[in-house]
Design a protein around this motif. Structure first.
Motif, PDB file in Angstrom:
ATOM      1  N   ASN A  24      40.800  50.695  38.529  1.00  0.00           N
ATOM      2  CA  ASN A  24      41.571  50.322  37.341  1.00  0.00           C
ATOM      3  C   ASN A  24      41.423  48.843  37.010  1.00  0.00           C
ATOM      4  OD1 ASN A  24      42.479  52.951  37.181  1.00  0.00           O
ATOM      5  ND2 ASN A  24      44.555  52.508  37.908  1.00  0.00           N
ATOM      6  N   ARG A  25      41.181  48.019  38.017  1.00  0.00           N
ATOM      7  CA  ARG A  25      41.050  46.572  37.801  1.00  0.00           C
ATOM      8  C   ARG A  25      39.600  46.141  37.665  1.00  0.00           C
ATOM      9  NH1 ARG A  25      45.251  48.236  39.672  1.00  0.00           N
ATOM     10  NH2 ARG A  25      47.269  47.214  39.566  1.00  0.00           N
ATOM     11  N   GLY A  26      38.698  47.099  37.692  1.00  0.00           N
ATOM     12  CA  GLY A  26      37.277  46.778  37.540  1.00  0.00           C
ATOM     13  C   GLY A  26      36.718  45.974  38.697  1.00  0.00           C
ATOM     14  N   ILE A  27      37.305  46.144  39.880  1.00  0.00           N
ATOM     15  CA  ILE A  27      36.882  45.364  41.044  1.00  0.00           C
ATOM     16  C   ILE A  27      35.709  46.064  41.729  1.00  0.00           C
ATOM     17  CG2 ILE A  27      37.578  44.463  43.289  1.00  0.00           C
ATOM     18  CD1 ILE A  27      40.495  44.445  42.095  1.00  0.00           C
ATOM     19  N   ILE A  28      34.581  45.409  41.739  1.00  0.00           N
ATOM     20  CA  ILE A  28      33.378  45.965  42.365  1.00  0.00           C
ATOM     21  C   ILE A  28      33.213  45.430  43.777  1.00  0.00           C
ATOM     22  CG2 ILE A  28      30.868  46.133  42.198  1.00  0.00           C
ATOM     23  CD1 ILE A  28      31.208  45.937  39.131  1.00  0.00           C
ATOM     24  N   ASP A  29      33.297  44.102  43.902  1.00  0.00           N
ATOM     25  CA  ASP A  29      33.174  43.473  45.222  1.00  0.00           C
ATOM     26  C   ASP A  29      34.569  43.412  45.851  1.00  0.00           C
ATOM     27  OD1 ASP A  29      32.743  41.871  47.449  1.00  0.00           O
ATOM     28  OD2 ASP A  29      31.254  40.624  46.441  1.00  0.00           O
ATOM     29  N   LYS A  30      34.921  44.460  46.561  1.00  0.00           N
ATOM     30  CA  LYS A  30      36.274  44.571  47.126  1.00  0.00           C
ATOM     31  C   LYS A  30      36.529  43.520  48.199  1.00  0.00           C
ATOM     32  CE  LYS A  30      35.909  49.498  46.271  1.00  0.00           C
ATOM     33  NZ  LYS A  30      35.707  50.836  46.878  1.00  0.00           N
ATOM     34  N   GLU A  31      35.529  43.237  48.986  1.00  0.00           N
ATOM     35  CA  GLU A  31      35.681  42.260  50.061  1.00  0.00           C
ATOM     36  C   GLU A  31      35.960  40.869  49.497  1.00  0.00           C
ATOM     37  OE1 GLU A  31      36.048  40.757  53.854  1.00  0.00           O
ATOM     38  OE2 GLU A  31      36.000  42.849  53.174  1.00  0.00           O
ATOM     39  N   LEU A  32      35.230  40.496  48.442  1.00  0.00           N
ATOM     40  CA  LEU A  32      35.442  39.192  47.814  1.00  0.00           C
ATOM     41  C   LEU A  32      36.816  39.116  47.159  1.00  0.00           C
ATOM     42  CD1 LEU A  32      34.263  36.415  47.107  1.00  0.00           C
ATOM     43  CD2 LEU A  32      33.337  37.431  45.019  1.00  0.00           C
ATOM     44  N   PHE A  33      37.264  40.234  46.596  1.00  0.00           N
ATOM     45  CA  PHE A  33      38.592  40.259  45.982  1.00  0.00           C
ATOM     46  C   PHE A  33      39.682  40.079  47.026  1.00  0.00           C
ATOM     47  CE2 PHE A  33      42.447  42.516  44.709  1.00  0.00           C
ATOM     48  CZ  PHE A  33      42.694  41.952  43.463  1.00  0.00           C
ATOM     49  N   LEU A  34      39.566  40.814  48.126  1.00  0.00           N
ATOM     50  CA  LEU A  34      40.593  40.747  49.168  1.00  0.00           C
ATOM     51  C   LEU A  34      40.528  39.449  49.954  1.00  0.00           C
ATOM     52  CD1 LEU A  34      40.431  44.422  50.495  1.00  0.00           C
ATOM     53  CD2 LEU A  34      42.140  43.429  48.964  1.00  0.00           C
ATOM     54  N   HIS A  35      39.336  38.851  50.020  1.00  0.00           N
ATOM     55  CA  HIS A  35      39.159  37.582  50.737  1.00  0.00           C
ATOM     56  C   HIS A  35      38.378  36.627  49.824  1.00  0.00           C
ATOM     57  CE1 HIS A  35      39.508  40.746  53.873  1.00  0.00           C
ATOM     58  NE2 HIS A  35      40.367  39.872  54.384  1.00  0.00           N
TER      59      HIS A  35
END
Length: 541
Positions: A24-35
């Motif tokens: 829903n948030r268009g987040i592809i790089d999950k690791e970069l988003f979380l860290h």
């Protein structure tokens, strides 16, 4: 009640719910988003800044530092501008520059770089360089005026460009708040003092959250690391601000910044002069910090009352109207320029229409504008700029100056255009819901996974869930004004802030559909999950 826009396919496992949130948030790089990346290591490409222009600006500023030239950091008077000014002024001061801050007066000089302001800083400081923060990208004629008076200008800004850029070095991107652009230059200058660059991130967090830019990408990096600095900062002014506002420092949230800290900083520029807000952020004197924090507290209380009074006046204009236009244009000579933006926001909440509020002057009037989801108000205004003196801003918020004699003509023109440009579907208030889940999915492990998505804000909203066919086991009113609901829903605690008007319509034993966020309630040393309601729909058979 609102239209529900459920974005994801219903599910009940935690892993699937989290996957829906990412999608829903268009987040592809999950690791970069979380860290997120440490802001110290952000590159011009990461933030959308032109490297060549950045180099030009850096070299001009470095030359001024080395040559002990007189530099003026010329800032805006809102929370983003004040924090941006504090960041750059402190960085330059730390580097031994001969630098002074300058905050224009909202009424006397108006927004941004002005000829009157240039004249004042030349008289007071005789600068050879002005650095704008949080403004300047639309100031082509003002930059030319400064140059004519022997003053170079470097612009740092994040507002939307017009057709003609100023002829000077530009550090510009719409990806960051004004304070983010300012800090990017400061971080580049502080090559040998990264400790100072990190300290300044506390200010960056305040300005970025206050300016309501999307908290994704580089902004997420700045706020994640900036909030860590805020929780441990030894800055006396911020500490005094926490104390006066009743904020526990190590528990501060982005909501505390946007709803408690930022309004206090903004209040000074709205009603008085924002210089005291700047002094508070930068002071190294504890007594001075406490005194200034109290000034901000009192001024903010005055701002709150003035906003209420002005909003009530404006609402009366449409109280008995059956045909409310697609865009609201409200003007009055009694309106204070400092609160018209807040009033516009209140009217958007009430009528869900793009709203223009104008503080009338004898010859020249000032206006601030707030929009609704899906309507680019700055593009709309620029299509009607022939009647305006100037206009600037963002898709969701803008401002302009207009000759008072043209207000009536302008109102008719934009109301007519809005009938065509603003479709009825845009004027229906809706709530974005991430996914429908059963109540059995609401447990501590889901709450902890959701917490990894914080800090929340524009572009990364707090996750909202829907659950249908929930039984109301109990309901009561709470709060000093009895305007909030406290419910037990299928054995879960729930609170509906500002939903007191539903008391009497919702009764014990009823079945309801609910939209909510998941929160941790702390009371008397006990903690438990609760749902914070966003909407309730009665289920009819």
């Amino acid at each position: 009640m609102k239209n529900w826009n459920i974005l994801g396919k219903s599910t009940n496992t935690i892993d699937e719910i989290i996957e829906v949130l990412f999608n829903n948030r268009g987040i592809i790089d999950k690791e970069l988003f979380l860290h997120p990346k440490n802001p110290i290591n952000l590159t011009p490409k990461d933030v959308g800044i032109n490297s060549r222009e950045l180099k030009r600006a850096f070299q001009r500023v470095q030359k001024a530092i080395d040559g002990k030239e007189s530099i003026v950091v010329y800032m805006d008077y809102d929370a983003d501008g004040i924090t941006a000014g504090a960041v750059l002024w402190e960085a330059l001061h730390e580097l031994g520059a001969h630098v002074m801050p300058y905050v224009p007066h909202r009424v006397d000089e108006g927004y941004g770089l002005s000829k009157k302001g240039i004249d004042r800083v030349q008289k007071e400081f005789d600068p050879s360089l002005i650095i704008t923060v949080d403004h300047g990208i639309t100031a082509a004629s003002q930059v030319a005026y400064a140059k004519k008076h022997g003053i170079d200008v470097v612009v740092t800004d994040h507002h939307v460009k017009q057709q003609r850029d100023p002829h000077c070095p530009l550090i510009h991107t719409t990806d960051l708040a004004g304070v983010g652009v300012s800090w990017f230059l400061a971080n580049m200058l502080l090559t040998k003092n990264k400790e100072k660059a990190r300290d300044l991130l506390a200010l960056v967090a305040i300005g970025t959250i206050a300016d309501m830019v999307p908290l994704v990408g580089a902004n997420r990096s700045l706020v994640v690391y900036g909030m860590k600095e805020l929780k441990t900062t030894k800055r006396l002014g911020i500490g005094a601000l926490f104390k006066s506002a009743g904020i526990i420092q190590d528990a501060i949230t982005t909501s505390d910044v946007s709803h408690i800290l930022a309004p206090r900083i903004n209040a000074m520029g709205r009603l008085e002069h924002a210089l005291d807000a700047l002094r508070l952020l930068c002071t190294k004197n504890a007594a001075r910090a406490a005194s200034l924090a109290q000034v901000l507290q009192v001024t903010n209380s005055e701002r709150q009352q003035l906003t209420i009074d002005t909003t009530l006046h404006a609402v009366k204009l449409y109280k008995d109207s059956k045909n409310i236009p697609n865009i609201l244009v409200i003007s009055d000579a009694s309106y204070n320029q400092g609160v018209i933006g807040l009033v516009a926001g209140k009217l958007v909440e009430t009528y869900y229409r793009p709203t223009i509020v104008i503080a009338q002057g004898e010859i020249i009037s000032k206006a601030l504008v707030r929009s609704i989801r899906g309507f680019d108000v700055i593009s709309f205004l620029r299509n009607h700029s022939s009647l305006l003196v100037d206009v600037g801003g963002h898709p969701m918020a803008a401002g302009f100056t207009i000759e008072t004699k043209n207000i009536r003509k302008f109102t008719k023109e934009v109301e007519s255009a809005a009938k065509k440009d603003i479709k009825d579907a845009l004027l229906v208030r809706s709530i974005a819901i991430d996914v429908e889940i059963p109540l059995t999915a609401v447990r501590l492990s889901l709450y902890e996974r959701i917490a990894d998505f914080a800090p929340f804000g524009l572009g990364n909203p707090e996750p909202v869930f829907a659950t249908k066919n929930v039984i109301v086991e109990s309901i009561r009113l709470i709060g000093a004004k009895q305007n909030h609901l406290k419910l037990k829903l299928s054995s879960f605690d729930a609170v509906g802030f500002g939903m007191g008007e539903l008391y009497g319509k919702i009764k014990q034993g009823m079945t309801v559909d609910i939209a909510y966020t998941i929160d941790m309630n702390q009371w008397n040393g006990n903690t438990s999950l609760q749902m914070k309601l966003r909407d309730i729909k009665l289920v009819t058979s």
